[in-house]
Design a protein around this motif. Structure first.
Motif, PDB file in Angstrom:
ATOM      1  N   ALA A 241       0.832  -1.213   0.000  1.00 12.11           N
ATOM      2  CA  ALA A 241       0.000   0.000   0.000  1.00 12.11           C
ATOM      3  C   ALA A 241       0.861   1.255   0.000  1.00 12.11           C
ATOM      4  N   LEU A 242       1.954   1.232   0.765  1.00 10.38           N
ATOM      5  CA  LEU A 242       2.838   2.404   0.817  1.00 10.38           C
ATOM      6  C   LEU A 242       3.488   2.668  -0.538  1.00 10.38           C
ATOM      7  N   VAL A 246       2.843   5.906  -3.029  1.00 10.41           N
ATOM      8  CA  VAL A 246       3.926   6.788  -3.480  1.00 10.41           C
ATOM      9  C   VAL A 246       3.927   6.899  -4.999  1.00 10.41           C
ATOM     10  N   VAL A 247       3.766   5.769  -5.690  1.00 11.42           N
ATOM     11  CA  VAL A 247       3.773   5.788  -7.157  1.00 11.42           C
ATOM     12  C   VAL A 247       2.583   6.585  -7.688  1.00 11.42           C
ATOM     13  N   LEU A 248       1.399   6.345  -7.123  1.00  7.04           N
ATOM     14  CA  LEU A 248       0.213   7.069  -7.584  1.00  7.04           C
ATOM     15  C   LEU A 248       0.335   8.565  -7.319  1.00  7.04           C
ATOM     16  N   ALA A 256      -4.964   9.445  -4.593  1.00  6.40           N
ATOM     17  CA  ALA A 256      -3.908   8.446  -4.368  1.00  6.40           C
ATOM     18  C   ALA A 256      -3.922   7.942  -2.930  1.00  6.40           C
ATOM     19  N   GLY A 257      -4.101   8.844  -1.953  1.00  3.69           N
ATOM     20  CA  GLY A 257      -4.127   8.417  -0.552  1.00  3.69           C
ATOM     21  C   GLY A 257      -5.298   7.510  -0.248  1.00  3.69           C
ATOM     22  N   LEU A 258      -6.473   7.859  -0.771  1.00  2.00           N
ATOM     23  CA  LEU A 258      -7.656   7.025  -0.555  1.00  2.00           C
ATOM     24  C   LEU A 258      -7.481   5.654  -1.186  1.00  2.00           C
ATOM     25  N   MET A 259      -6.938   5.601  -2.399  1.00  2.00           N
ATOM     26  CA  MET A 259      -6.728   4.310  -3.058  1.00  2.00           C
ATOM     27  C   MET A 259      -5.689   3.476  -2.320  1.00  2.00           C
ATOM     28  N   ALA A 260      -4.657   4.116  -1.767  1.00  2.00           N
ATOM     29  CA  ALA A 260      -3.658   3.374  -0.995  1.00  2.00           C
ATOM     30  C   ALA A 260      -4.276   2.778   0.262  1.00  2.00           C
ATOM     31  N   PHE A 261      -5.166   3.530   0.924  1.00  2.00           N
ATOM     32  CA  PHE A 261      -5.820   3.007   2.126  1.00  2.00           C
ATOM     33  C   PHE A 261      -6.737   1.831   1.785  1.00  2.00           C
ATOM     34  N   VAL A 262      -7.532   1.976   0.724  1.00  2.00           N
ATOM     35  CA  VAL A 262      -8.391   0.868   0.300  1.00  2.00           C
ATOM     36  C   VAL A 262      -7.542  -0.332  -0.115  1.00  2.00           C
ATOM     37  N   LEU A 299       5.812   0.082 -12.918  1.00  2.00           N
ATOM     38  CA  LEU A 299       5.984   0.251 -11.479  1.00  2.00           C
ATOM     39  C   LEU A 299       4.885  -0.433 -10.687  1.00  2.00           C
ATOM     40  N   LEU A 300       3.628  -0.329 -11.136  1.00  2.00           N
ATOM     41  CA  LEU A 300       2.505  -0.847 -10.358  1.00  2.00           C
ATOM     42  C   LEU A 300       2.367  -2.365 -10.454  1.00  2.00           C
ATOM     43  N   VAL A 301       2.678  -2.946 -11.597  1.00  2.00           N
ATOM     44  CA  VAL A 301       2.520  -4.397 -11.751  1.00  2.00           C
ATOM     45  C   VAL A 301       3.446  -5.169 -10.804  1.00  2.00           C
ATOM     46  N   PRO A 302       4.751  -4.849 -10.701  1.00  2.00           N
ATOM     47  CA  PRO A 302       5.583  -5.562  -9.714  1.00  2.00           C
ATOM     48  C   PRO A 302       5.112  -5.346  -8.272  1.00  2.00           C
ATOM     49  N   ILE A 303       4.643  -4.140  -7.950  1.00  2.00           N
ATOM     50  CA  ILE A 303       4.144  -3.897  -6.589  1.00  2.00           C
ATOM     51  C   ILE A 303       2.927  -4.776  -6.314  1.00  2.00           C
ATOM     52  N   THR A 304       2.087  -4.963  -7.323  1.00  2.00           N
ATOM     53  CA  THR A 304       0.901  -5.807  -7.149  1.00  2.00           C
ATOM     54  C   THR A 304       1.270  -7.262  -6.940  1.00  2.00           C
TER      55      THR A 304
END
Length: 372
Positions: A241-242, A246-248, A256-262, A299-304
Motif C-alpha cells: 500500500a505504501l 507513493v507511485v500514484l 492516491a491516498g484514498l486508493m492506498a488506504f483501500v 511500477l505498479l505491476v511488480p508492486i501488485t
C-alpha cells in the motif's frame, strides 16, 4: 398340613445385573445432562468464537511489543496493555474517520459544482465504444444519459440501487462489524494484561492433551506461525500500500491516498491490489501519454505481484515448515474460513507437518539412541 413356601433369596446374578442397569441409566442421564449444558454454553458463546480467535491471534502477535513496552514502563503490565488497546482502536478507526471526512467533503464539493454548473455527463472515450461485445451497449447507455440524465436515472434506479430492506441490512452488518472490532480489540487488551498466567494455562492444557514434550512444542509452533503470518500478511500489505501510494502520488493520480488506504485493506483480507491497480492502469492508458502510462504500468505491476514472493519468505522465517506449505495454508485457509483462515490455515499445516516429521523420524531416532 402343608408348610408355607419360604421366599426364595434373590439371585446374586440378577442383583448384579440390576445394579449395572441402574448405574448405566444413571450414567446415561448424567451424560445427557452434561451434553445439554455443554450445548447450551456452546450456543451462547458461538457468536463470540471468531472474535475470541481474532483476539488470541492479535495478542499472540503483539506479545513481544507488549513485553518490551511493559519493561520500559517499569513492569506495569496493565498500563502497557491499555496503551496497546488504545493504539489498536486508533489504528482501526482513525483511517475510517479520515475516510468518512474525505467522502463528506467530496460529496459537498460535487453538490456545490452541480448547483453552480449543473449536472453534465462527459463524453465517452472512443476506445470504450470500440470494445467487443459490451462497447455498443455502453455507448447506448451513455448517449441516453447524456441526452436525458433524469429519465435514465429513473429507469435504472431500481436495478442499481438496493431496496430499503437491503440497505438497512447492509448498515446493520456494518454496525455489527464495528462492534465486533471494538470487542476483539478490548479482549486483546485483557489477554495481554493476563498473558503470563494464560500462557502457563495454555501450556499445561496442551501438555495434558498431547503429552508433556509434544504439547509445549505445538504451542511453540502455533506462536511462531501466528507471528510469522502477521509479518507476512500485515507487513507485506503495508509495504504494498505504501509503495502504491507513493507511485500514484508521483504520477498525480487523483485520490492516491484514498486508493492506498483501500488497497491496504484489500491486501490484508487477501484480495490484493488488482481491484485498485487494474482500473488505474486502464485510465492511465486512456488518458496519459504512452510513455508515462508504460512507466506507471512497469511500477505498479511488480508492486501488485510482490506479495507472491515476500509473503512465503516472511511467514516461514523462524519456522522449519517449508515456505510452499505455508503459502498453501494461507490460500486454503482463506478459501475455507475467510480472513481468520489466513492465520489458522498455516498453523494447522505447520503442526501437521511437524507431527508427521516426528512420526516418520521417530523409529530412526529411537533405533539410533538404542544402538548408542
Amino acid at each position: 398340613m402343608d408348610e408355607p413356601q419360604r421366599p426364595q433369596p434373590p439371585d446374586p446374578e440378577n442383583l448384579k445385573l440390576d445394579r449395572v442397569e441402574a448405574r448405566a441409566a444413571e450414567l446415561l442421564l448424567r451424560l445427557v445432562a452434561l451434553g445439554l449444558i455443554l450445548y447450551s454454553g456452546y450456543a451462547l458463546l458461538r457468536p463470540f468464537f471468531p472474535l475470541f480467535l481474532w483476539a488470541v491471534i492479535l495478542a499472540t502477535a503483539l506479545k513481544p511489543l507488549h513485553d518490551g513496552l511493559a519493561a520500559r514502563l517499569g513492569g506495569r503490565v496493565k498500563v502497557s496493555a491499555t496503551l496497546i488497546t488504545l493504539g489498536l482502536l486508533l489504528i482501526a478507526f482513525g483511517p475510517v474517520a479520515a475516510l468518512a471526512d474525505s467522502l463528506i467533503g467530496t460529496v459537498k464539493a460535487v453538490a456545490s459544482h452541480v448547483e453552480t454548473h449543473g449536472l453534465r455527463v462527459p463524453a465517452l472515450p472512443a476506445f470504450i465504444t470500440d470494445l467487443p461485445l459490451v462497447g455498443e451497449q455502453i455507448a447506448r447507455f451513455w448517449t441516453s444519459a447524456t441526452s436525458n440524465l433524469q429519465a435514465t436515472v429513473q429507469k435504472y434506479a431500481p436495478i442499481l440501487m438496493p431496496s430499503a430492506g437491503e440497505l438497512i441490512g447492509m448498515l446493520g452488518s456494518v454496525a455489527k462489524g464495528v462492534l465486533g472490532v471494538v470487542f476483539a480489540v478490548i479482549l486483546t487488551g485483557i489477554l495481554l494484561a493476563a498473558s503470563t498466567g494464560l500462557s502457563e494455562i495454555g501450556r499445561k492444557l496442551a501438555d495434558r492433551l498431547a503429552g508433556r514434550p509434544n504439547g509445549t512444542h505445538v504451542i511453540l509452533i502455533a506462536t511462531r506461525t501466528i507471528r510469522g503470518v502477521s509479518r507476512g500478511v500485515v507487513g507485506v500489505a503495508v509495504l504494498q500500500a505504501l509503495l502504491a501510494g507513493v507511485v500514484l502520488q508521483f504520477f498525480d493520480v487523483a485520490g492516491a491516498g484514498l486508493m492506498a488506504f483501500v488497497g491496504l485493506i484489500l491486501c490484508i483480507v487477501q484480495i490484493g491490489l488488482l481491484p485498485i491497480v487494474g482500473p488505474v492502469l486502464i485510465w492511465a492508458w486512456a488518458t496519459m501519454p504512452a510513455t508515462q502510462a508504460l512507466m506507471l504500468t512497469l511500477l505498479l505491476v511488480p508492486i501488485t505481484l510482490i506479495d507472491n514472493v515476500l509473503k512465503p519468505v516472511l511467514m516461514s522465517r523462524g519456522l522449519e515448515t517449508p515456505a510452499s506449505l505455508m503459502l498453501v495454508g494461507v490460500v486454503g485457509g482463506t478459501l475455507s474460513a475467510g480472513v481468520v483462515g489466513v492465520f489458522v490455515g498455516p498453523i494447522v499445516l505447520a503442526v501437521l507437518h511437524d507431527l508427521a516429521r516426528e512420526w516418520i523420524d521417530g523409529p530412526d531416532r529411537d533405533a539410533g539412541s538404542g544402538s548408542a
